[in-house]
Enzyme design. Structure first.
Site, short mmCIF file in Angstrom:
data_model
loop_
_atom_site.label_atom_id
_atom_site.label_comp_id
_atom_site.label_asym_id
_atom_site.label_seq_id
_atom_site.Cartn_x
_atom_site.Cartn_y
_atom_site.Cartn_z
NE ARG A 1 -3.27 0.09 3.01
CZ ARG A 1 -3.71 0.32 4.25
NH1 ARG A 1 -3.58 -0.62 5.18
NH2 ARG A 1 -4.26 1.47 4.57
CB SER B 1 -0.32 4.14 4.15
OG SER B 1 0.12 2.91 4.68
CE LYS C 1 -3.97 -3.59 12.73
NZ LYS C 1 -4.89 -2.79 11.93
CG ASP C 2 -5.16 -4.28 7.44
OD1 ASP C 2 -5.96 -4.02 8.36
OD2 ASP C 2 -4.20 -3.53 7.14
CG LEU D 1 -18.46 -3.42 17.16
CD1 LEU D 1 -19.06 -2.11 17.63
CD2 LEU D 1 -19.50 -4.25 16.41
NE ARG D 2 -9.48 -5.48 17.86
CZ ARG D 2 -8.61 -4.74 18.54
NH1 ARG D 2 -8.44 -4.94 19.85
NH2 ARG D 2 -7.89 -3.81 17.93
NE ARG D 3 -7.36 -0.72 17.88
CZ ARG D 3 -6.65 -0.37 16.82
NH1 ARG D 3 -7.12 0.52 15.98
NH2 ARG D 3 -5.46 -0.89 16.62
NE ARG E 1 -11.31 4.17 7.17
CZ ARG E 1 -11.72 4.01 5.92
NH1 ARG E 1 -12.99 4.18 5.62
NH2 ARG E 1 -10.85 3.68 4.97
N GLY E 2 -8.27 7.11 8.14
CA GLY E 2 -7.04 7.72 7.66
C GLY E 2 -5.82 6.99 8.19
CB VAL F 1 -0.38 6.17 11.83
CG1 VAL F 1 0.17 6.71 13.14
CG2 VAL F 1 -0.85 4.73 12.01
CB THR G 1 -4.31 11.24 8.31
OG1 THR G 1 -3.57 11.36 7.09
CG2 THR G 1 -5.63 11.98 8.18
NE ARG G 2 -6.72 5.92 11.68
CZ ARG G 2 -7.20 4.70 11.90
NH1 ARG G 2 -7.30 4.26 13.15
NH2 ARG G 2 -7.56 3.91 10.92
CB CYS H 1 -13.93 -6.28 9.19
SG CYS H 1 -15.13 -5.52 8.11
#
Length: 250
Positions: free
Chosen positions: A10, A12, A82-83, A127-129, A146-147, A149, A151-152, A237
């Site tokens: 990706r 990112s 995890k993705d 939702l898990r978190r 969203r976005g 790391v 960006t967040r 997910c």
């Protein structure tokens, strides 16, 4: 002769850092192999105005890379485990699980702030978190974010959120572990299956035996156990299923 291996990633910053870790390790362990990293945009990177569960799930971040693998435009793809969907597309397989980074979730406060501001929502993806965080902080509102790391973190530091819940592994790989305000023990916030682990995916039957040097037995066993647990429960997910495996006493 030097053999060139095309590795998809990706675009990112975190994904490229992770892919470079794998690339460098392959070149260190496998003389005669040179790695070319090919960045690609994924649907999950392009659509940022809707939550993941409304867009169809984990394949959003892996579909384009895996399609390029199947079409022989790539030799390998590096994913955050995890993705990855619990069942890979036909013709592909995970060929290496490099050593796992810290699997825990963490709390991140705005830059320079030491006390939490409960008047602003905590930014959280998934939702898990969200559900586990609500158990720990029942009076702290949670809002989706969203976005990537950086960006967040920008959204946090400009005051849009009072805190973020992120994966320790991503922050550590980006050299941003100084931003971590609190680690959540896996007993209080169970990680996502495969969190902190990278997966190196190749076509089935491809000449990728050199990846055995990259594979970590403990990372592989824990990853297989966690993903089997989620798969047995029919997890996707959209389901808040967590799983964390450890090896004890063999």
């Amino acid at each position: 002769m030097t053999r060139t291996i095309r590795i998809g990633s990706r675009e990112s910053r975190l994904a490229l850092v992770q892919t470079k870790l794998v690339s460098r390790r392959i070149e260190e362990l496998c003389p005669g192999i040179s790695c070319e990293i090919i960045p690609m945009k994924t649907r999950g990177d392009l659509i940022l105005d809707r939550p993941l569960d409304a867009l169809g799930g984990k394949g959003l971040f892996t579909g384009e890379l895996n399609r390029a693998l199947r079409e022989d435009r790539l030799d390998l793809a590096v994913h955050s485990l995890k993705d990855l969907p619990m069942d890979l597309e036909e013709g592909l397989e995970i060929r290496a699980y490099p050593p796992r980074e810290d699997p825990r979730d963490v709390l991140v406060l705005p830059l320079g702030q030491e006390e939490a501001d409960f008047s602003k929502s905590a930014g959280c993806c998934g939702l898990r978190r969200k559900l586990q965080f609500a158990d720990l902080y029942p009076r702290w509102a949670v809002a989706p974010i969203r976005g990537n790391v950086p960006t967040r973190l920008d959204k946090l530091d400009r005051g849009d959120y009072g805190a973020l819940i992120l994966a320790a592994a991503g922050l550590k790989r980006l050299g941003l572990d100084h931003r971590i305000s609190r680690f959540f023990d896996p007993v209080e916030m169970i990680p996502a299956a495969g969190q902190g682990t990278l997966a190196v995916v190749a076509r089935q039957g491809a000449d990728a035996g050199f990846l055995s040097a990259l594979d970590d037995p403990e990372s592989r066993l824990c990853s297989l156990a966690e993903r089997a647990f989620v798969r047995a429960l029919g997890g996707s997910c959209n389901a808040p299923i967590a799983a964390y495996a450890r090896i004890q006493g063999g």
